[in-house]
Design a protein around this motif. Structure first.
Motif, PDB file in Angstrom:
ATOM      1  N   THR A 108     -16.616  -3.523   7.085  1.00 12.35           N
ATOM      2  CA  THR A 108     -15.662  -4.454   7.697  1.00 12.35           C
ATOM      3  C   THR A 108     -14.223  -4.229   7.248  1.00 12.35           C
ATOM      4  O   THR A 108     -13.319  -4.869   7.767  1.00 12.35           O
ATOM      5  N   TRP A 109     -13.997  -3.344   6.286  1.00 11.33           N
ATOM      6  CA  TRP A 109     -12.654  -3.183   5.714  1.00 11.33           C
ATOM      7  C   TRP A 109     -11.628  -2.712   6.728  1.00 11.33           C
ATOM      8  O   TRP A 109     -10.488  -3.167   6.717  1.00 11.33           O
ATOM      9  N   LEU A 110     -11.986  -1.775   7.599  1.00 12.22           N
ATOM     10  CA  LEU A 110     -11.014  -1.276   8.579  1.00 12.22           C
ATOM     11  C   LEU A 110     -10.578  -2.395   9.522  1.00 12.22           C
ATOM     12  O   LEU A 110      -9.384  -2.551   9.800  1.00 12.22           O
ATOM     13  N   ASN A 120      -1.882   0.620  11.821  1.00  7.47           N
ATOM     14  CA  ASN A 120      -2.596   1.481  10.885  1.00  7.47           C
ATOM     15  C   ASN A 120      -1.951   1.391   9.514  1.00  7.47           C
ATOM     16  O   ASN A 120      -0.732   1.228   9.402  1.00  7.47           O
ATOM     17  N   LEU A 121      -2.757   1.532   8.485  1.00 11.86           N
ATOM     18  CA  LEU A 121      -2.217   1.617   7.134  1.00 11.86           C
ATOM     19  C   LEU A 121      -1.601   2.997   6.947  1.00 11.86           C
ATOM     20  O   LEU A 121      -2.059   3.977   7.524  1.00 11.86           O
ATOM     21  N   THR A 122      -0.563   3.067   6.118  1.00 14.14           N
ATOM     22  CA  THR A 122      -0.003   4.362   5.756  1.00 14.14           C
ATOM     23  C   THR A 122      -0.972   5.052   4.798  1.00 14.14           C
ATOM     24  O   THR A 122      -1.899   4.417   4.268  1.00 14.14           O
ATOM     25  N   SER A 123      -0.759   6.322   4.540  1.00 19.15           N
ATOM     26  CA  SER A 123      -1.609   7.046   3.586  1.00 19.15           C
ATOM     27  C   SER A 123      -1.562   6.399   2.207  1.00 19.15           C
ATOM     28  O   SER A 123      -2.580   6.284   1.521  1.00 19.15           O
ATOM     29  N   GLU A 124      -0.371   5.946   1.792  1.00 16.11           N
ATOM     30  CA  GLU A 124      -0.226   5.287   0.488  1.00 16.11           C
ATOM     31  C   GLU A 124      -0.997   3.963   0.459  1.00 16.11           C
ATOM     32  O   GLU A 124      -1.693   3.655  -0.504  1.00 16.11           O
ATOM     33  N   GLU A 125      -0.867   3.173   1.516  1.00 16.72           N
ATOM     34  CA  GLU A 125      -1.610   1.905   1.584  1.00 16.72           C
ATOM     35  C   GLU A 125      -3.110   2.167   1.610  1.00 16.72           C
ATOM     36  O   GLU A 125      -3.886   1.448   0.978  1.00 16.72           O
ATOM     37  N   TRP A 126      -3.527   3.195   2.349  1.00 16.38           N
ATOM     38  CA  TRP A 126      -4.942   3.541   2.429  1.00 16.38           C
ATOM     39  C   TRP A 126      -5.486   3.846   1.031  1.00 16.38           C
ATOM     40  O   TRP A 126      -6.537   3.351   0.634  1.00 16.38           O
ATOM     41  N   ALA A 127      -4.755   4.663   0.260  1.00 14.94           N
ATOM     42  CA  ALA A 127      -5.182   5.030  -1.092  1.00 14.94           C
ATOM     43  C   ALA A 127      -5.257   3.799  -1.999  1.00 14.94           C
ATOM     44  O   ALA A 127      -6.160   3.687  -2.825  1.00 14.94           O
ATOM     45  N   THR A 128      -4.339   2.864  -1.831  1.00 14.51           N
ATOM     46  CA  THR A 128      -4.299   1.669  -2.665  1.00 14.51           C
ATOM     47  C   THR A 128      -5.407   0.679  -2.323  1.00 14.51           C
ATOM     48  O   THR A 128      -6.057   0.136  -3.214  1.00 14.51           O
ATOM     49  N   TYR A 129      -5.640   0.442  -1.040  1.00 12.60           N
ATOM     50  CA  TYR A 129      -6.529  -0.643  -0.630  1.00 12.60           C
ATOM     51  C   TYR A 129      -7.917  -0.221  -0.166  1.00 12.60           C
ATOM     52  O   TYR A 129      -8.852  -1.013  -0.249  1.00 12.60           O
ATOM     53  N   ILE A 130      -8.083   0.988   0.333  1.00 17.65           N
ATOM     54  CA  ILE A 130      -9.367   1.412   0.883  1.00 17.65           C
ATOM     55  C   ILE A 130      -9.973   2.536   0.051  1.00 17.65           C
ATOM     56  O   ILE A 130     -11.126   2.484  -0.341  1.00 17.65           O
ATOM     57  N   GLY A 131      -9.208   3.558  -0.217  1.00 14.82           N
ATOM     58  CA  GLY A 131      -9.704   4.719  -0.953  1.00 14.82           C
ATOM     59  C   GLY A 131     -10.315   5.741  -0.011  1.00 14.82           C
ATOM     60  O   GLY A 131     -10.684   5.437   1.123  1.00 14.82           O
ATOM     61  N   GLY A 132     -10.392   6.982  -0.464  1.00 18.90           N
ATOM     62  CA  GLY A 132     -10.967   8.048   0.340  1.00 18.90           C
ATOM     63  C   GLY A 132      -9.956   8.646   1.300  1.00 18.90           C
ATOM     64  O   GLY A 132      -8.746   8.444   1.181  1.00 18.90           O
ATOM     65  N   THR A 133     -10.437   9.397   2.281  1.00 16.65           N
ATOM     66  CA  THR A 133      -9.590  10.084   3.253  1.00 16.65           C
ATOM     67  C   THR A 133      -9.039   9.099   4.276  1.00 16.65           C
ATOM     68  O   THR A 133      -9.817   8.380   4.914  1.00 16.65           O
ATOM     69  N   PRO A 134      -7.711   9.069   4.470  1.00 16.51           N
ATOM     70  CA  PRO A 134      -7.133   8.138   5.447  1.00 16.51           C
ATOM     71  C   PRO A 134      -7.643   8.412   6.860  1.00 16.51           C
ATOM     72  O   PRO A 134      -7.789   9.556   7.268  1.00 16.51           O
ATOM     73  N   ARG A 135      -7.930   7.343   7.564  1.00 18.14           N
ATOM     74  CA  ARG A 135      -8.344   7.404   8.964  1.00 18.14           C
ATOM     75  C   ARG A 135      -7.569   6.331   9.714  1.00 18.14           C
ATOM     76  O   ARG A 135      -6.864   5.528   9.118  1.00 18.14           O
ATOM     77  N   ALA A 136      -7.746   6.290  11.000  1.00 22.43           N
ATOM     78  CA  ALA A 136      -7.109   5.241  11.794  1.00 22.43           C
ATOM     79  C   ALA A 136      -7.695   3.898  11.371  1.00 22.43           C
ATOM     80  O   ALA A 136      -8.904   3.709  11.360  1.00 22.43           O
ATOM     81  N   THR A 137      -6.827   2.991  10.983  1.00 23.85           N
ATOM     82  CA  THR A 137      -7.255   1.643  10.610  1.00 23.85           C
ATOM     83  C   THR A 137      -7.585   0.846  11.864  1.00 23.85           C
ATOM     84  O   THR A 137      -8.556   0.109  11.898  1.00 23.85           O
ATOM     85  N   CYS A 138      -6.733   1.021  12.864  1.00 18.69           N
ATOM     86  CA  CYS A 138      -6.910   0.351  14.144  1.00 18.69           C
ATOM     87  C   CYS A 138      -7.310   1.410  15.167  1.00 18.69           C
ATOM     88  O   CYS A 138      -6.620   2.421  15.303  1.00 18.69           O
ATOM     89  N   PRO A 139      -8.391   1.211  15.900  1.00 15.47           N
ATOM     90  CA  PRO A 139      -8.894   2.255  16.806  1.00 15.47           C
ATOM     91  C   PRO A 139      -7.928   2.609  17.935  1.00 15.47           C
ATOM     92  O   PRO A 139      -7.999   3.702  18.484  1.00 15.47           O
TER      93      PRO A 139
END
Length: 146
Positions: A108-110, A120-139
């Motif tokens: 459910t995180w995305l 969409n989250l930026t790559s920096e936000e992705w690393a901070t809040y989700i972790g792993g390889t950045p992907r589209a947050t919003c489809p």
């Protein structure tokens, strides 16, 4: 530190060497590999026993009890108080009068991130809040490239 789940099936034992061992509460048999955790970490199972919260040095980590896998990145909780909800699918975090629900289900995180950011989250936000390889947050938008 020691914690036991509400069903009294799993015992979490923090070691002085920075490891955390999960054991069968009845037989004390080790349940899988050790988990890295700072000595003296506070250990709390969610009510259904599926998730273990490990808090130390102002940081909260979540672990899936069945797989021993970390659930997302560590969360800075220095200035927060938190409470696992009875359904064990989220934690309520409170700071400065505001209450935020943090979901524990990675699936459910995305959706939650898209709803919260409205983009969409930026790559920096992705690393901070989700972790792993950045992907589209919003489809509806392409994945971040920065």
């Amino acid at each position: 530190r020691v914690a036991i789940d509400d069903g009294r099936r799993v015992l979490a034992v923090g070691q002085l060497d920075g490891t955390l061992t999960l054991r069968d509460a009845a037989t004390l048999e080790r349940l899988g590999p050790d988990i890295a955790a700072p000595p003296g970490a506070e250990l709390v199972f969610t009510p259904d026993g599926r998730t273990l919260t490990v808090t130390a040095n102002g940081r909260l980590r979540l672990f899936d009890v069945a797989s021993h896998a970390s659930i997302g990145p560590a969360v800075d909780v220095e200035e927060f108080s938190y409470t696992p909800l009875p359904d064990s699918r989220s934690i309520l975090m409170q700071r400065d009068g505001a209450i935020v629900e943090l979901g524990l289900e990675p699936a459910t995180w995305l959706e939650q991130a898209c709803r919260a950011a409205g983009r969409n989250l930026t790559s920096e936000e992705w690393a901070t809040y989700i972790g792993g390889t950045p992907r589209a947050t919003c489809p509806q938008w392409p994945a971040p490239t920065d």
